[in-house]
Scaffold this motif. Structure first.
Motif, short mmCIF file in Angstrom:
data_model
loop_
_atom_site.label_atom_id
_atom_site.label_comp_id
_atom_site.label_asym_id
_atom_site.label_seq_id
_atom_site.Cartn_x
_atom_site.Cartn_y
_atom_site.Cartn_z
N TRP A 63 1.87 3.25 -3.26
CA TRP A 63 0.95 4.23 -3.81
C TRP A 63 1.04 5.55 -3.04
CZ3 TRP A 63 0.45 2.15 -8.12
CH2 TRP A 63 0.25 0.79 -8.26
N ALA A 64 1.16 5.47 -1.72
CA ALA A 64 1.27 6.68 -0.92
C ALA A 64 2.56 7.43 -1.25
CB ALA A 64 1.22 6.33 0.58
N VAL A 65 3.68 6.70 -1.27
CA VAL A 65 4.96 7.34 -1.57
C VAL A 65 4.97 7.85 -3.01
CG1 VAL A 65 7.46 6.93 -1.84
CG2 VAL A 65 6.25 6.06 0.18
N GLY A 66 4.41 7.09 -3.93
CA GLY A 66 4.37 7.50 -5.33
C GLY A 66 3.59 8.79 -5.55
N VAL A 67 2.45 8.90 -4.90
CA VAL A 67 1.63 10.11 -5.03
C VAL A 67 2.33 11.30 -4.38
CG1 VAL A 67 -0.54 11.21 -4.29
CG2 VAL A 67 -0.57 8.92 -5.31
N ILE A 68 2.91 11.08 -3.19
CA ILE A 68 3.64 12.17 -2.52
C ILE A 68 4.83 12.59 -3.39
CG2 ILE A 68 5.11 12.72 -0.53
CD1 ILE A 68 3.11 10.93 1.12
N ALA A 69 5.55 11.63 -3.94
CA ALA A 69 6.70 11.94 -4.81
C ALA A 69 6.24 12.75 -6.03
CB ALA A 69 7.41 10.66 -5.26
N LEU A 70 5.13 12.35 -6.61
CA LEU A 70 4.63 13.07 -7.79
C LEU A 70 4.23 14.50 -7.43
CD1 LEU A 70 4.01 12.98 -10.79
CD2 LEU A 70 1.74 12.07 -10.22
N LEU A 71 3.54 14.69 -6.33
CA LEU A 71 3.15 16.04 -5.91
C LEU A 71 4.40 16.88 -5.58
CD1 LEU A 71 0.05 15.21 -3.67
CD2 LEU A 71 0.04 16.27 -5.94
N ARG A 125 16.16 6.15 -2.52
CA ARG A 125 16.34 4.93 -1.72
C ARG A 125 15.08 4.08 -1.73
NH1 ARG A 125 19.21 1.76 1.30
NH2 ARG A 125 18.51 1.03 3.34
N TYR A 126 13.93 4.70 -1.65
CA TYR A 126 12.68 3.96 -1.67
C TYR A 126 12.54 3.18 -2.98
CZ TYR A 126 7.79 2.73 -1.29
OH TYR A 126 6.61 2.01 -1.24
N ALA A 127 12.82 3.85 -4.10
CA ALA A 127 12.72 3.17 -5.40
C ALA A 127 13.72 2.02 -5.47
CB ALA A 127 12.95 4.16 -6.54
N TRP A 128 14.92 2.22 -4.93
CA TRP A 128 15.93 1.15 -4.91
C TRP A 128 15.42 -0.04 -4.11
CZ3 TRP A 128 18.83 -0.69 -0.66
CH2 TRP A 128 19.82 -1.60 -1.00
N MET A 129 14.84 0.22 -2.93
CA MET A 129 14.32 -0.86 -2.09
C MET A 129 13.17 -1.60 -2.78
SD MET A 129 14.59 0.97 1.68
CE MET A 129 13.05 0.27 2.17
N MET A 130 12.30 -0.88 -3.45
CA MET A 130 11.18 -1.52 -4.13
C MET A 130 11.68 -2.34 -5.33
SD MET A 130 8.36 -0.94 -2.46
CE MET A 130 9.41 -1.19 -1.03
N ALA A 131 12.70 -1.84 -6.02
CA ALA A 131 13.26 -2.61 -7.14
C ALA A 131 13.95 -3.86 -6.61
CB ALA A 131 14.24 -1.74 -7.93
N LYS A 132 14.72 -3.71 -5.55
CA LYS A 132 15.44 -4.84 -4.96
C LYS A 132 14.47 -5.90 -4.46
CE LYS A 132 18.78 -5.90 -1.36
NZ LYS A 132 19.48 -5.40 -0.18
N GLY A 133 13.34 -5.45 -3.92
CA GLY A 133 12.32 -6.38 -3.39
C GLY A 133 11.44 -6.99 -4.46
N TRP A 172 0.83 -1.21 0.00
CA TRP A 172 0.00 0.00 0.00
C TRP A 172 0.86 1.25 0.00
CZ3 TRP A 172 0.60 3.63 3.72
CH2 TRP A 172 1.25 3.24 4.88
N HIS A 173 2.02 1.19 0.67
CA HIS A 173 2.84 2.39 0.80
C HIS A 173 3.46 2.83 -0.52
CE1 HIS A 173 6.28 -0.38 1.10
NE2 HIS A 173 5.61 -1.00 2.05
#
Length: 157
Positions: free
Chosen positions: A13-21, A145-153, A10-11
């Motif tokens: 989507w939250a991080v993605g929307v915050i990043a986009l804004l 870092r968040y994108a790196w963690m999501m890619a790694k996962g 779920w996070h």
């Protein structure tokens, strides 16, 4: 061969929307600076010396600024699309921001114009510009870092 799909947390989507804004504001600021020029910069509270500094910025530095800003917007969209290219795009955007700091405070007189002051014979940045740059750097570092963690996962494909 087994097909294992990783559930999207779920996070993301939250991080993605915050990043986009967050990055969309940078895109707005860049666009207004390029299209409205001095009038926009003055309305944002810049002094005539600061406006002159921005208007005299070399074209290659304006390109670095554009890479940083639009890289952040693209990285945000790629994150929302769960695309693994989000990490390298965010990393390039963050690198462009760091280079812009190097240019402003090390390679040009931008530090003096944008907020440096002399204190006991030592050049130090004003607290407000430091806070703004730290907040921007922290946001860039977090999204990268968040994108790196999501890619790694395996969340980003």
């Amino acid at each position: 061969m087994t097909d294992m799909t990783v559930k999207t947390p779920w996070h993301l989507w939250a991080v993605g929307v915050i990043a986009l804004l967050w990055n969309a504001y940078g895109g707005y600021d860049y666009t207004m600076s390029m299209t409205q020029g001095a009038a926009y910069l003055a309305s944002a509270g810049m002094t005539p010396d600061q406006i002159a500094y921005y208007e005299a910025m070399p074209v290659w530095m304006t390109a670095i600024w554009a890479i940083g800003v639009w890289g952040g917007v693209l990285g945000s969209l790629l994150l929302l699309l769960r695309n693994k290219l989000a990490f390298p795009v965010f990393a390039v955007s963050f690198g462009a921001f760091l280079f812009s700091l190097l240019y402003t405070y090390g390679l040009s007189d931008g530090g003096k114009v944008m907020g440096f002051m002399m204190q006991d014979g030592v050049k130090v940045a004003s607290s407000m510009i430091i806070i703004v740059n730290v907040v921007i750097a922290a946001g860039c570092a977090f999204f990268t870092r968040y994108a790196w963690m999501m890619a790694k996962g395996g969340v980003l494909r």
